[in-house]
Design a protein around this motif. Sequence first.
Motif: not given
Length: 491
Positions: A1, A5-7, A175-176, A213-215, A245, A248-249
């Motif tokens: 990733m 970023w974090e999923a 998270r992955t 989702s990602v953030r 992932i 979305q990023i």
Amino acid sequence: MKNGWEAVIGLEIHAQLSTESKIFCGCSTRFGDEPNANTCPVCLGLPGSLPVLNWRAVELGARAALALGLRINERSIFARKNYFYPDLPKGYQISQYDRPFSERGELEILTAERDGAGHAREWRLMKIRITRLHLEEDAGKNVHEGLPETDRYSYIDLNRAGTPLAEIVTEPDFRTSWEAYDYVNHVRRALQWVGASDADMEKGNLRCEANVSVRRAGDEKFGTKVELKNLNSVRFMQKAIEFEIERQIEQIERGEGVVQETRLWDERGQRTRPMRSKEEAHDYRYFPEPDLPPLVVSAEFVGRVRAELPELPESRRGRFVEEFGLPFNDAAQLTSERTLADYYERAARTSGNPRGAANWIRSELLRELEATGRRADESPVAPEELGSLVKLIDSGQISGKQGKDVLVEMFRTGKSAAVIVDEQGLAQVSDRGEIERVAGEVIAANPKQLEQYRAGKETLMGFFVGQVMKASGGKANPKLVNEVLRDKLKG
Ligand SMILES: [Zn+2]
């Protein structure tokens, strides 16, 4: 990733419970019958028909819930989930909503990230919170191919309508994509282990969906989530999450944002594509099913189901480490399936050498099983026979190298190790007196070499060993030959 970023990923699994008949009627759940052969007024949704709960589905649901560490609610409520679709003749699905069968589970799974070649990096334990497991009925199927004039008609097969399902929903704890992958495999194995479900994705009796989702790393707030469907294998699911992932990023970095929607995995194109925008939960207008009383399970019932459960894989893995002294990874491999764990345990006890038995199973037996597409309980070599083979090797009656050939022969013919060793005349001579006699003859026949050896030319040891082995037709136990010669050559 991408860095920074974090999923955030949550999973839903639908597992078909292995009952013989449907959840609210007596129709068979058999797979592959003539379309609509297994239907009745209840599962066809005819007016005036009444559902009756199949208690076997409750038992299997309880097994599944306990195997996944969930708490079973004493009282749960069936609810109607209203929506229209041709494969749902009643116009609603009987499910559970605000009072599910079981809740608040915590599961410990083994997970690892994988390198480019798919090899696990470092295995670690991870806790996953399971929100709920509830009981519901499956819908039928729309058929668009394999029947006449499918260019003009669609068909409906209601054999699957009313098949019992357990829906298992997690918190967004992943998270992955590999964590999600390892979790689904864990659940599959656990359901099979306790006999709650065949959990076979190819037959469609285990299906999963992922919310992704990602953030930005460090953000508390969740991003907009996308629901992924049509994930026909655990590997497809992993690839779909990974793709999603990154997609979305990119969308966010381009300033376009993410649309809340349902997307499908397109295996041919190796990408996700949009299906439809997501319905909100309130679109379903859930309300309690008036034709079914609340489902009440007593503490006694739960206690009985728990007592009937086989020892679970994690507990068995721990026991293999403690009781048999196995390394953690070996124990994990041997508890990857219940039939394999059973096999190992019986072989270990017969062999008297649990680590040896583990090595023989992991290296030699599994290779033979894989090559012939068999499970451990279908092995032509019974576990006790494998244990006996390990014993023969440990006691020096045959060498480890001969043991490998013997095992292949056992696998091929189903004969016991002892019979094959006997038939092929493989048994090593481990009779010390016999070896001493042969060694004596060899030494007497080679006086010159004996003199040189005693004068300090110790490399001649190899010559004497070779002569004794030759005189014994290769059957003398080499370790014993060395011992005897060392003694005798000293004089
Ligand atoms: Zn029926």
